[in-house]
Scaffold this motif. Structure first.
Motif, PDB file in Angstrom:
ATOM      1  N   VAL A  20     -87.499 -40.533 -78.274  1.00  0.00           N
ATOM      2  CA  VAL A  20     -86.513 -41.518 -77.834  1.00  0.00           C
ATOM      3  C   VAL A  20     -85.580 -40.877 -76.827  1.00  0.00           C
ATOM      4  O   VAL A  20     -85.023 -39.810 -77.088  1.00  0.00           O
ATOM      5  CB  VAL A  20     -85.670 -42.019 -79.027  1.00  0.00           C
ATOM      6  N   GLN A  21     -85.428 -41.488 -75.673  1.00  0.00           N
ATOM      7  CA  GLN A  21     -84.360 -41.055 -74.765  1.00  0.00           C
ATOM      8  C   GLN A  21     -83.368 -42.211 -74.629  1.00  0.00           C
ATOM      9  O   GLN A  21     -82.516 -42.388 -75.476  1.00  0.00           O
ATOM     10  CB  GLN A  21     -84.925 -40.558 -73.436  1.00  0.00           C
ATOM     11  N   CYS A  22     -83.504 -43.003 -73.590  1.00  0.00           N
ATOM     12  CA  CYS A  22     -82.526 -44.093 -73.466  1.00  0.00           C
ATOM     13  C   CYS A  22     -82.722 -45.138 -74.546  1.00  0.00           C
ATOM     14  O   CYS A  22     -81.809 -45.881 -74.877  1.00  0.00           O
ATOM     15  CB  CYS A  22     -82.572 -44.726 -72.081  1.00  0.00           C
ATOM     16  N   GLY A  23     -83.938 -45.221 -75.072  1.00  0.00           N
ATOM     17  CA  GLY A  23     -84.173 -46.105 -76.201  1.00  0.00           C
ATOM     18  C   GLY A  23     -84.498 -47.546 -75.863  1.00  0.00           C
ATOM     19  O   GLY A  23     -84.738 -48.347 -76.769  1.00  0.00           O
ATOM     20  N   TYR A  24     -84.541 -47.885 -74.593  1.00  0.00           N
ATOM     21  CA  TYR A  24     -84.740 -49.291 -74.264  1.00  0.00           C
ATOM     22  C   TYR A  24     -86.185 -49.732 -74.517  1.00  0.00           C
ATOM     23  O   TYR A  24     -86.441 -50.873 -74.840  1.00  0.00           O
ATOM     24  CB  TYR A  24     -84.343 -49.567 -72.805  1.00  0.00           C
ATOM     25  N   CYS A  25     -87.105 -48.799 -74.360  1.00  0.00           N
ATOM     26  CA  CYS A  25     -88.506 -49.132 -74.625  1.00  0.00           C
ATOM     27  C   CYS A  25     -88.836 -48.983 -76.096  1.00  0.00           C
ATOM     28  O   CYS A  25     -89.883 -49.408 -76.538  1.00  0.00           O
ATOM     29  CB  CYS A  25     -89.428 -48.207 -73.820  1.00  0.00           C
ATOM     30  N   THR A  26     -87.946 -48.315 -76.842  1.00  0.00           N
ATOM     31  CA  THR A  26     -88.285 -47.849 -78.184  1.00  0.00           C
ATOM     32  C   THR A  26     -88.685 -48.959 -79.169  1.00  0.00           C
ATOM     33  O   THR A  26     -89.709 -48.832 -79.842  1.00  0.00           O
ATOM     34  CB  THR A  26     -87.139 -46.987 -78.747  1.00  0.00           C
TER      35      THR A  26
ATOM     36  N   HIS B 237     -85.000 -47.900 -63.974  1.00  0.00           N
ATOM     37  CA  HIS B 237     -84.373 -47.812 -65.286  1.00  0.00           C
ATOM     38  C   HIS B 237     -84.816 -49.066 -66.029  1.00  0.00           C
ATOM     39  O   HIS B 237     -84.820 -50.153 -65.461  1.00  0.00           O
ATOM     40  CB  HIS B 237     -82.855 -47.771 -65.125  1.00  0.00           C
ATOM     41  N   LEU B 238     -85.187 -48.925 -67.282  1.00  0.00           N
ATOM     42  CA  LEU B 238     -85.842 -50.063 -67.927  1.00  0.00           C
ATOM     43  C   LEU B 238     -84.869 -51.208 -68.240  1.00  0.00           C
ATOM     44  O   LEU B 238     -85.256 -52.367 -68.267  1.00  0.00           O
ATOM     45  CB  LEU B 238     -86.555 -49.606 -69.203  1.00  0.00           C
ATOM     46  N   GLU B 239     -83.614 -50.876 -68.446  1.00  0.00           N
ATOM     47  CA  GLU B 239     -82.661 -51.933 -68.812  1.00  0.00           C
ATOM     48  C   GLU B 239     -82.029 -52.542 -67.567  1.00  0.00           C
ATOM     49  O   GLU B 239     -81.315 -51.864 -66.832  1.00  0.00           O
ATOM     50  CB  GLU B 239     -81.544 -51.343 -69.687  1.00  0.00           C
TER      51      GLU B 239
ATOM     52  N   LEU C   2     -94.249 -49.711 -71.208  1.00  0.00           N
ATOM     53  CA  LEU C   2     -93.759 -48.736 -70.234  1.00  0.00           C
ATOM     54  C   LEU C   2     -92.579 -47.980 -70.804  1.00  0.00           C
ATOM     55  O   LEU C   2     -91.727 -48.554 -71.491  1.00  0.00           O
ATOM     56  CB  LEU C   2     -93.253 -49.426 -68.966  1.00  0.00           C
ATOM     57  N   CYS C   3     -92.517 -46.688 -70.493  1.00  0.00           N
ATOM     58  CA  CYS C   3     -91.308 -45.919 -70.764  1.00  0.00           C
ATOM     59  C   CYS C   3     -90.986 -45.168 -69.483  1.00  0.00           C
ATOM     60  O   CYS C   3     -91.859 -44.533 -68.900  1.00  0.00           O
ATOM     61  CB  CYS C   3     -91.506 -44.941 -71.908  1.00  0.00           C
ATOM     62  N   ARG C   4     -89.761 -45.252 -69.027  1.00  0.00           N
ATOM     63  CA  ARG C   4     -89.411 -44.573 -67.795  1.00  0.00           C
ATOM     64  C   ARG C   4     -88.839 -43.192 -68.046  1.00  0.00           C
ATOM     65  O   ARG C   4     -88.727 -42.387 -67.138  1.00  0.00           O
ATOM     66  CB  ARG C   4     -88.383 -45.432 -67.043  1.00  0.00           C
ATOM     67  N   CYS C   5     -88.434 -42.915 -69.291  1.00  0.00           N
ATOM     68  CA  CYS C   5     -87.700 -41.676 -69.544  1.00  0.00           C
ATOM     69  C   CYS C   5     -88.573 -40.528 -70.022  1.00  0.00           C
ATOM     70  O   CYS C   5     -88.400 -39.395 -69.592  1.00  0.00           O
ATOM     71  CB  CYS C   5     -86.630 -41.900 -70.606  1.00  0.00           C
ATOM     72  N   THR C   6     -89.465 -40.788 -70.963  1.00  0.00           N
ATOM     73  CA  THR C   6     -90.028 -39.684 -71.739  1.00  0.00           C
ATOM     74  C   THR C   6     -91.272 -39.056 -71.134  1.00  0.00           C
ATOM     75  O   THR C   6     -91.693 -37.990 -71.579  1.00  0.00           O
ATOM     76  CB  THR C   6     -90.446 -40.159 -73.141  1.00  0.00           C
ATOM     77  N   GLY C   7     -91.897 -39.719 -70.177  1.00  0.00           N
ATOM     78  CA  GLY C   7     -93.179 -39.208 -69.701  1.00  0.00           C
ATOM     79  C   GLY C   7     -94.255 -39.321 -70.771  1.00  0.00           C
ATOM     80  O   GLY C   7     -95.325 -38.748 -70.635  1.00  0.00           O
TER      81      GLY C   7
HETATM   82  S1  FES Z   1     -86.738 -44.010 -73.617  1.00  0.00           S
HETATM   83 FE1  FES Z   1     -85.932 -44.895 -71.819  1.00  0.00          FE
HETATM   84  S2  FES Z   1     -87.503 -46.233 -71.262  1.00  0.00           S
HETATM   85 FE2  FES Z   1     -88.391 -45.185 -72.904  1.00  0.00          FE
END
Ligand code: FES
Ligand SMILES: Cc1cc2nc3c(=O)[nH]c(=O)nc-3n(C[C@H](O)[C@H](O)[C@H](O)COP(=O)(O)OP(=O)(O)OC[C@H]3O[C@@H](n4cnc5c(N)ncnc54)[C@H](O)[C@@H]3O)c2cc1C
Ligand code: FES
Lengths: 781, 164, 317
Positions: free
Chosen positions: B101-107, A187-189, B137-142
């Motif tokens: 955008v998913q979790c948005g942390y990489c956004t 998880h990135l955070e 890096l983005c872990r959510c969106t592929g």
């Molecule tokens: S949207 Fe979650 S890391 Fe990119």
């Protein structure tokens, strides 16, 4: 089929604007006045006795508020409620059992001071034998923990039907031993929490998939009653299971209570690797028995799973790995012997798929082996054995809808399966794997299986959904607004969603098991219906208007069909009729499911998602391979948000592919994660993307909202075996072990070359000939 | 051990600013803790993920492995500078419309890399997008929908240029 | 930690000579991650990425090029001035990630620390169970090794070497020059005095008919250091090999150049078959260095692959 206005549409995320502008507040963005900062001293030994722990110098360091060790913590043994084993401590007591085990904590005026003081803590260890592999743990010559003889954290042995008899009758038996490593969620955070103690009450700002369980944990270790603890949900930067069991917010809360202060703690990336809860590595020996036509008879499985030093979610994950995969096929009998083993590395837990990807890696390769032996197309073999609608599987799953055959048909089409199998391109290979999961399994949680939701209407007309689950990026908050918008006819962007503020929302067991859309979605739907009824009743009884129907953002005469007043006007009237009280629509969904009996038998979920995944690979002349394309077709029930559902597929597939081709914690025999950095762990970048083709089969489940099942976890589940099967197709080599690193790939290629050479010179090694398995595809062409 | 102070002057999101900071302060810490611009994220602190990406003189860099004093006299732009009141930047709009955008942390980091890319290469092809964004890096969106968002933003910005 | 930012080169050298504990910081993309990860400590840094004397590219009197040491890698990759030195541009274009190339300098790249999976992966016992890099007396790569054998993974060093670049060092004692290859000493040490600054690189003029190429092998397409790489420069005259340099990167504690006379001895005219002829030399060129994903065999295979591809690129033109 029904025509919906918002359901099934690519509605924009409601938290999107905050996220694209940088205004979204994540845990580490919380900045409060007079905050102390904490840092943990992690063990540097995989297994050792603590001989000396001297914190005097650290305590004396200017700016340090406190230094704590296990003996300072009154309820040190009260962490962690999820594992039934109750074997976890807040801080290590006499022994450390993995690198990362928490030994001491410094709280100081700043993070820098805390870090400087950490270096002044003196620890001396007496090293003890380290148990780092499942085989070693099984032999139990060395012990992971001196308080747990035999290293066994959990045994499961279940037999249904007569396995020996069925194996005896089998025409073919295929399978082997498959190893799937412990993977990290990445998880990135990184975890961060800020806890505010104020006169016996506690507020904790953090991220979690289980707000109420975090609260329970905090209550257990601090002694503060749950009703005096408020968990303030922050925006969450990814979870994937990693935020099921999180020591960090619990410890932060404990420190705030001990110091009667505001305390903040944020993990570094290293701490995310060392002191969190990666997935369970498993070693699975599985054999499938079938008759000469390819009908499955029975399956025999021995599974070892690595819990790490403490249990966390290991037991639930292991149980799911043991049973779930079997349910996709018709077996007369099955035997499973699962053993959860303690190891001297980080405790392990949930990761997208919850044990299911590990088992699918074994099962779906074993089925492919069987297809090879039977000289059958692996898609045909699967189609022959899939379960049907309205059937009950060997472990008690009852399928109202089962779209697996449609998934297979679509996947074959999208991959060009028949064509590619007929005209093989040298160096290329295609592979298939099927999957089953649950929409809302209880994962062993005893409380209840369902969900409840509140929909609050204020006199202003403002609508707020209040639910106890989490938005972890999957888009549940947007799904909530879509359902409310669909039911009431209001603009989805006008609906507010509060997720997880424990002082406002209903209790929830957590955000996992892909249950939100299917279970919670129904609860929200019910809440909408309840609110509509209350409004209509109120207008009739108190204002003499109606009977009305609330729809399209207004109140309509039920018989005339004419618009009587706007939704907002109705809201004012309702509220004013009751001295300004808000109206609460209450929705409860109680699925007719079982927790599972002592043998794990039972109908665990209200609905079951199915899927078929296919991979295409190229093996290059230089001895490397690439995954070119992945097809991922899912029986999703009904798509609620087409764009977000596809986003789950893309994300899950890439994670699944990376898990088998790139990622590795590289745990060595000293129990050390040799990949403690993103650079070395190697999550995929833009440049590792294969072509991903996603597609959905809508079976319209009778239980889910609008017929929906789920999509969050399934896309990761069968990618690894699909890739392994494709590699087999390309080079005739079975990769029983993930990740398939360049080193392993080369070794296997060389072995195969040597084997081929031997085959070409039969006079030299005649005795090998008989054992040679001829590849039927090669033989046939 | 003590850090000396350094007088930092730079153009931050279009405005000249001046701050006395410890000379060893990282740019990410300066932005987040001194300037309270918390849009840029610290997810690894080692140049291995891109969550902290900001633009320095128009080029994306990792603010977690850059000292604040290395920005002396330069222009720094962060995610906070993109939207104008209620009006989102076309790239931000495109991210929302494409489901990027998913979790948005990489956004925030992704969007900053996108901005630099489209400035240099207004109509990038898919491979060009992948190469230019490969430091995030983005872990959510592929990544698929992020690529679509970049393409969408490119089209809309091109349209806007043609219209004006 | 204190950081200074001198305004001129002279000021920087003065500062370095009076502060022996000072460590040079250029782009910081090599040094700062280690500081952030607590793998290294310094009390004093001297930041020179913006020093005017270390910028720019100019023609030398001899027709070659002078490149300032603080030139950023993106500029190196994109500047038309270097178009003929393709191996250098290809190497610069592949380092790490776009963000790092925007910030990282040429000097920092050539003088970056050697790396090892034990040290750089933050193995948490490393500062207790000290290896040579921590001032201890053991090496986890090779038990029993007398010194650190960590890998030098610079992309630009092999490319610079293939082009015969000279390093220009300026210190209190004045300026000196040496071939880039000579910068690298045993155990990852660099042949540069404490009060010396790498001010620039001098590239000899490109001989007519000469081409170069660089190929590297990584697990991922971005972020990753090369696990092995190869720079080649080839001069063909009348269809025959007239000069050839082959340098492997990430091959050991320093870049590994194959002796040109050896190559010329084997080349015998036609450049097409060259790669095949050189293959046997590679087994020895690449150190059997452990990593989380690869072993010695893979490294050698990939070194061969990189060389074959680089040679194919220069031959096909
Ligand atoms: S949207 Fe979650 S890391 Fe990119
Ligand atoms: C995630 C990641 C991936 C990476 N991948 C690669 C890769 O693929 N290939 C690669 O080659 N590198 C890679 N690097 C390493 C590094 O980023 C580059 O080598 C970069 O070029 C270093 O340049 P810098 O200016 O940032 O160095 P700095 O960190 O500023 O300096 C590096 C070293 O050189 C010394 N130094 C710098 N300039 C001078 C000078 N003028 N005179 C004397 N000494 C000097 C410094 O004291 C320091 O010891 C990577 C780094 C990271 C974080
Ligand atoms: S936080 Fe800067 S690159 Fe990861």
């Amino acid at each position: 089929m029904n025509e919906y206005k918002y359901i099934g549409k690519p509605v924009r995320r409601i938290d999107g604007q905050a996220k694209v502008t940088g205004r979204a507040v994540y845990s580490d963005d919380v900045i409060l006045p007079r905050t102390l900062h904490a840092k943990v001293l992690h063990a540097r030994q995989s297994h050792a006795k603590i001989l000396l722990l001297d914190t005097e110098q650290a305590k004396a360091y200017p700016g340090v508020a406190a230094v704590y060790t296990a003996k300072d913590i009154a309820r040190n043994d009260k962490y962690f409620r999820m594992g039934d084993t109750k074997d976890t401590w807040v801080l290590a007591e006499e022994y450390v059992r993995y690198i990362g085990d928490m030994v001491a904590i410094v709280v100081a005026e700043s993070e820098e001071i805390a870090e400087a003081a950490l270096r002044l803590i003196k620890v001396e260890y007496e090293p003890l034998p380290v148990v780092s592999s499942l085989q070693q743990a099984k032999e139990a010559k060395d012990l992971t923990r001196c308080d747990k003889p035999g290293n066994v954290a959990m045994p499961i042995v279940v037999e249904r039907g007569d396995v020996e008899k069925d194996f005896a009758q089998a025409a073919v038996v295929a399978g082997g031993t498959y190893t799937f490593p412990s993977l990290h969620q990445v998880h990135l955070e990184p975890n961060s929490a800020t806890a505010v103690y104020n006169m016996g009450k506690l507020a904790v700002y953090c991220a979690s998939q289980m707000w109420f369980h975090i609260r329970e944990d905090i209550s257990a270790v601090t002694g503060i009653a749950e009703k005096d603890i408020e968990i303030k949900p922050m925006m969450i930067g990814g979870a994937f299971g990693a935020r099921n069991d999180q020591p960090l917010p619990v410890i932060t809360a404990l420190l705030a209570v001990m110091l009667k202060a505001t305390v903040k703690m944020t993990n570094t990336r290293l701490e995310e690797f060392l002191a969190c809860r990666p997935a369970l590595g498993m070693e699975i020996e599985t054999w499938i028995a079938a008759d000469a036509e390819g009908n499955f008879l029975s399956k025999k499985t021995k599974l070892l799973s690595g819990f790490g030093a403490y249990s966390s979610d290991g037991d639930a994950v292991t149980a799911i790995a043991c049973f779930r995969g079997d349910n996709n096929y018709r077996f007369r009998s099955t035997y499973v012997n699962g053993t959860g083993l303690y190891l001297n590395h980080a405790p392990t837990g949930a990761y997208r798929g919850f044990g299911n990807p590990q088992m699918h890696f074994a099962l779906e390769q074993a089925i492919d082996e069987l297809a090879v032996k039977l000289n059958m197309d692996p898609t045909e073999l699967r189609l022959k054995n899939f379960m049907h609608n309205h059937e009950t599987s060997i472990h008690g799953f009852r399928y109202e809808t089962n779209g697996i055959r449609e998934c297979m048909a679509q996947a074959k089409e999208l991959m060009g399966w028949d064509e590619k199998r007929k005209n093989k391109t040298p160096g290329k290979g295609i592979g298939v794997a099927a999957l089953i999961h649950c929409s809302g399994s209880r994962a062993g949680k005893p409380e209840f299986a369902g969900s409840s939701a509140l929909l609050r209407l204020e006199s202003s007309g403002a609508l707020t959904v209040l639910i106890g689950e989490s938005e972890i990026g999957q888009g549940m908050n947007t799904v909530c607004t879509q359902i409310v918008a669909e039911e009431l006819g209001v603009d989805p962007l006008s609906v507010n969603v509060v997720m997880g503020d424990t002082s406002l929302t209903p209790f929830s067991t957590g955000t996992n098991g892909s249950k939100l859309t299917s279970n919670l979605g129904i609860a929200i739907l019910f809440a909408c219906k309840d609110l509509k009824k209350q409004m209509s009743d109120c207008l009739r009884e108190r204002w003499g208007i109606g009977p009305v129907e609330i729809k399209n953002g207004a109140a309509y005469g039920e018989y005339t069909g004419e618009k009587i007043m706007s939704f907002d006007e109705a809201a004012v009237k309702c509220s004013h009729a009751f001295n300004g009280r808000p109206f609460y629509g209450v929705g409860i969904f109680e699925p007719k499911t079982d927790l599972g009996d002592a043998t794990g038998y039972g109908n665990l979920a209200p609905a079951y998602p199915f899927g078929v995944q296919m991979a295409e690979v190229t093996v290059h002349d230089n001895g490397t391979f690439t995954v070119d394309k992945i097809v991922s077709v899912h029986d999703i029930g009904k798509t609620i948000n087409s764009q977000m559902a596809m986003g789950q597929v893309y994300g899950g597939v890439l994670q699944g592919m990376a898990g088998v081709t790139l990622e590795s914690l590289a745990i060595n025999k000293e129990g050390i994660y040799q990949a403690n950095t993103l650079l070395e762990y190697k999550p995929p970048t833009f440049l590792e993307m294969p072509e991903i083709v996603g597609s959905f089969v809508e079976t319209i489940d009778p239980y889910g909202p609008y017929g929906a099942k789920c999509i969050a976890e399934p896309p990761i589940i069968a990618v690894a075996p699909a890739v392994a099967n494709a590699l087999y197709d390309a080079v005739g080599i079975r990769f029983e072990e993930a990740p398939i690193t360049p080193a392993i790939f080369r070794k296997k290629l060389l072995e195969k070359q040597r084997e081929n050479q031997r085959q070409n010179q039969p006079e030299k090694l005649p005795e090998n000939q008989g054992q040679q398995r001829t590849n039927p595809k090669e033989a046939g062409s | 051990m003590n850090a000396t102070m350094y007088e930092l002057e730079l153009t931050l999101n279009g405005k000249k600013v001046k701050d006395m900071i410890p000379s060893d302060m990282l740019l990410i810490d300066y932005l987040r803790n001194v300037r309270l611009l918390t849009g840029s994220k610290k997810a690894c602190g080692a140049g291995e993920c891109g969550a902290c990406t900001v633009l320095m003189n128009g080029r994306p860099i990792y603010s977690c492995i850059t000292l604040a004093l290395q920005a002396q006299g330069k222009e720094i732009e962060t995610i906070e500078n993109l939207s104008d009141g209620d009006t989102l930047h076309p790239i931000q709009e495109a991210y929302l419309d494409a489901g990027a955008v998913q979790c948005g942390y990489c956004t925030p980091g992704m969007i900053m890399s996108t901005k630099a890319l489209l400035q240099k290469e207004p109509q990038p092809g898919t491979q060009c997008i992948k190469e230019a964004m490969a430091g995030n890096l983005c872990r959510c969106t592929g990544y698929q929908q992020i690529i679509e968002a970049v393409q969408l933003a490119s089209e809309r910005m091109e349209q806007r240029r043609r219209d004006s | 930690m204190r950081v200074t930012k001198p305004a001129t080169l002279a000021e920087a050298i003065r500062f370095l000579s009076t502060n022996p504990e000072a460590k040079i910081l250029a782009g910081g993309t090599d040094l700062l991650p280690r500081l952030n990860q607590k793998l290294e400590y310094h009390d004093l840094l001297c930041c020179l990425d913006d020093l005017p004397e270390l910028q720019g590219i100019s023609l030398t009197a001899g027709g070659g090029l002078y490149i300032g040491a603080s030139l950023r890698l993106w500029e190196l990759a994109e500047t038309p001035a270097l178009a003929g030195y393709l191996a250098i541009q290809q190497a610069a274009a592949k380092v790490a990630s776009p963000q790092i190339r925007n910030q990282a300098t040429l000097g920092g790249n050539l003088l970056q620390e050697n790396r090892c999976m034990f040290f750089n992966n933050q193995v948490p016992w490393s500062d207790v169970n000290k290896c040579f890099k921590w001032g201890g007396n053991q090496c986890f790569q090779y038990k029993g090794s007398k010194e650190c054998v960590a890998l030098f993974q610079s992309d630009l060093a092999p490319a610079m070497m293939a082009h015969g670049a000279q390093a220009v060092l300026t210190g209190s004692g004045g300026e000196r020059r040496m071939p880039v290859a000579e910068l690298y000493l045993s155990a990852g040490r660099k042949a540069i005095a404490h009060d010396e600054v790498l001010t620039g690189l001098v590239l000899p003029p490109l001989p007519a008919g000469s081409r170069s190429a660089y190929r590297r092998w990584t697990i991922r397409g971005s972020f990753d250091f090369p696990l092995v790489s190869c720079a080649v420069r080839l001069k063909v005259e009348a269809g025959a090999v007239a000069d050839c340099a082959v340098v492997f990167g990430s091959a050991g504690i320093m870049p590994k150049a194959i002796d040109t006379s050896l190559i010329m001895g084997m080349a015998a005219g036609d450049p097409q078959g060259l790669a095949q002829k050189l293959m046997p030399l590679i087994n020895k060129a690449v150190a059997p260095f452990r990593d989380t994903r690869v072993n010695a065999g893979v490294r050698v295979d990939m070194a061969k692959d990189c060389m074959a591809k680089a040679l194919a690129a220069v031959c096909s033109g």
